[in-house]
Design an enzyme around this catalytic site. Structure first.
Site, mmCIF file in Angstrom:
data_model
loop_
_atom_site.group_PDB
_atom_site.id
_atom_site.type_symbol
_atom_site.label_atom_id
_atom_site.label_comp_id
_atom_site.label_asym_id
_atom_site.label_seq_id
_atom_site.Cartn_x
_atom_site.Cartn_y
_atom_site.Cartn_z
ATOM 1 N N HIS A 1 0.650 -1.400 0.130
ATOM 2 C CA HIS A 1 -0.001 0.060 -0.065
ATOM 3 C C HIS A 1 0.906 1.316 0.009
ATOM 4 O O HIS A 1 1.994 1.284 0.200
ATOM 5 C CB HIS A 1 -1.078 -0.087 1.197
ATOM 6 C CG HIS A 1 -0.307 0.208 2.725
ATOM 7 N ND1 HIS A 1 0.350 -0.895 2.985
ATOM 8 C CD2 HIS A 1 -0.117 1.172 3.558
ATOM 9 C CE1 HIS A 1 0.683 -0.547 4.276
ATOM 10 N NE2 HIS A 1 0.557 0.675 4.485
ATOM 11 N N ARG B 1 -4.641 3.858 13.661
ATOM 12 C CA ARG B 1 -4.061 2.504 12.992
ATOM 13 C C ARG B 1 -3.703 1.611 13.960
ATOM 14 O O ARG B 1 -2.928 1.884 14.811
ATOM 15 C CB ARG B 1 -2.570 2.645 12.195
ATOM 16 C CG ARG B 1 -2.262 1.450 11.309
ATOM 17 C CD ARG B 1 -1.035 1.919 10.542
ATOM 18 N NE ARG B 1 0.283 1.285 11.427
ATOM 19 C CZ ARG B 1 1.429 1.369 10.933
ATOM 20 N NH1 ARG B 1 1.547 1.725 9.661
ATOM 21 N NH2 ARG B 1 2.414 0.732 11.710
#
Length: 285
Positions: A261, A276
């Site tokens: 990503h 996160r």
């Protein structure tokens, strides 16, 4: 096209990977059938997104824990009350400098992260999307000769370059939006197969990335560079990608073993805050 599961609806984001899931409230405990559908969607699509989720920090932690234990990052400081949560804040007027560039999270760990669960609190009106690339497709589209060359090859991964760059050095023990701390892991070199098998599906995936892969075991850096440059460019081809557009209260989870990503740095005038949580992984085979 919408794919039907028993408890959710699944809408693919591209022909390569990625999907949005609907029909589940992640603030509530998941029944086993719901969790199985989500897990199957994750292994099938690599990256999955959920919209309109009103979650507390504990809700996010509880959801992530259904997939395994949570890591406390040895370099990036977590929140004081929730050390397993990294608050990824990019203030307005500054460029993005965390997670920018293609990578697999923490491939420099001896047991790289299984995946991450990211929740959006503040998003820009334009820009700030995240791209994902399918590493199983990257492997499958290599020639038979290249696959034979890579099977059995081992790569050396290191955090040193990424965490000693000028933008990284500014974050150590700072009071800025993201803060780092010194760790011995930065100086370590770890070995991982260039081609790995997913422990559940058995599918092969390419496992090198431009941010953390240093060279091939038994090769010099000069010998490694041409093949690494080819593989890293191939792994992130446009036709292997999907794009997730962040909205407030959206959540994305990805399987770090089968996708890379990259965060886009295209919203310098705007603020963005994401949270996160990352899952501990296992030895790669």
């Amino acid at each position: 096209m919408v794919h039907s599961f028993s408890t959710i609806s699944v809408t693919p984001l591209s022909s390569a990977l990625g999907a949005e899931l609907d029909g589940i409230d992640l603030s509530q405990p998941l029944e086993n059938t719901q969790f199985e559908d989500i897990q199957n969607a994750l292994f099938t699509y690599g990256a999955i997104g959920f919209r309109d989720q009103t979650l507390s920090h504990q809700n996010q932690i509880d959801f992530a824990k259904r997939f395994g234990t949570l890591e406390v990052h040895p370099i990036v400081k977590g929140m004081e009350a929730h050390p397993e949560i990294i608050r990824m804040h990019k203030p307005a007027g500054t460029p993005a400098s965390f997670g920018v560039g293609w990578h697999s999270d923490n491939s420099f760990f001896e047991k790289p992260s299984l995946g991450s669960v990211v929740y959006a609190e503040t998003v820009p009106p334009v820009g700030g999307d995240t791209l994902f690339a399918n590493q199983q497709l990257a492997y499958d589209t290599l020639s038979e000769g290249m696959q034979e060359t890579l099977d059995g090859l081992v790569a050396i991964h290191s955090a040193k370059q990424a965490y000693t760059s000028p933008t990284a050095l500014e974050k150590y023990d700072s009071d800025g939006p993201i803060s780092y701390q010194k760790s011995d892991v930065i100086e370590k070199f770890v070995e991982h197969p260039v081609v790995i098998k997913h422990p559940t599906t058995g599918k092969k995936a390419l496992y090198v990335n431009a941010m953390f892969t240093h060279h091939f075991k038994g090769w010099t850096m000069e010998e490694s560079r041409p093949l690494l440059e080819f593989l890293c460019a191939h792994a992130t081809r446009e036709d292997f990608q999907c794009r997730f557009k962040w909205e407030k209260n959206s959540l994305v989870m990805w399987d770090n073993r089968i996708v890379q990503h990259a965060a886009l740095n295209d919203y310098v005038d705007y603020d963005r805050t994401l949270y996160r949580v990352t899952l501990n992984g296992t030895t790669l085979n």
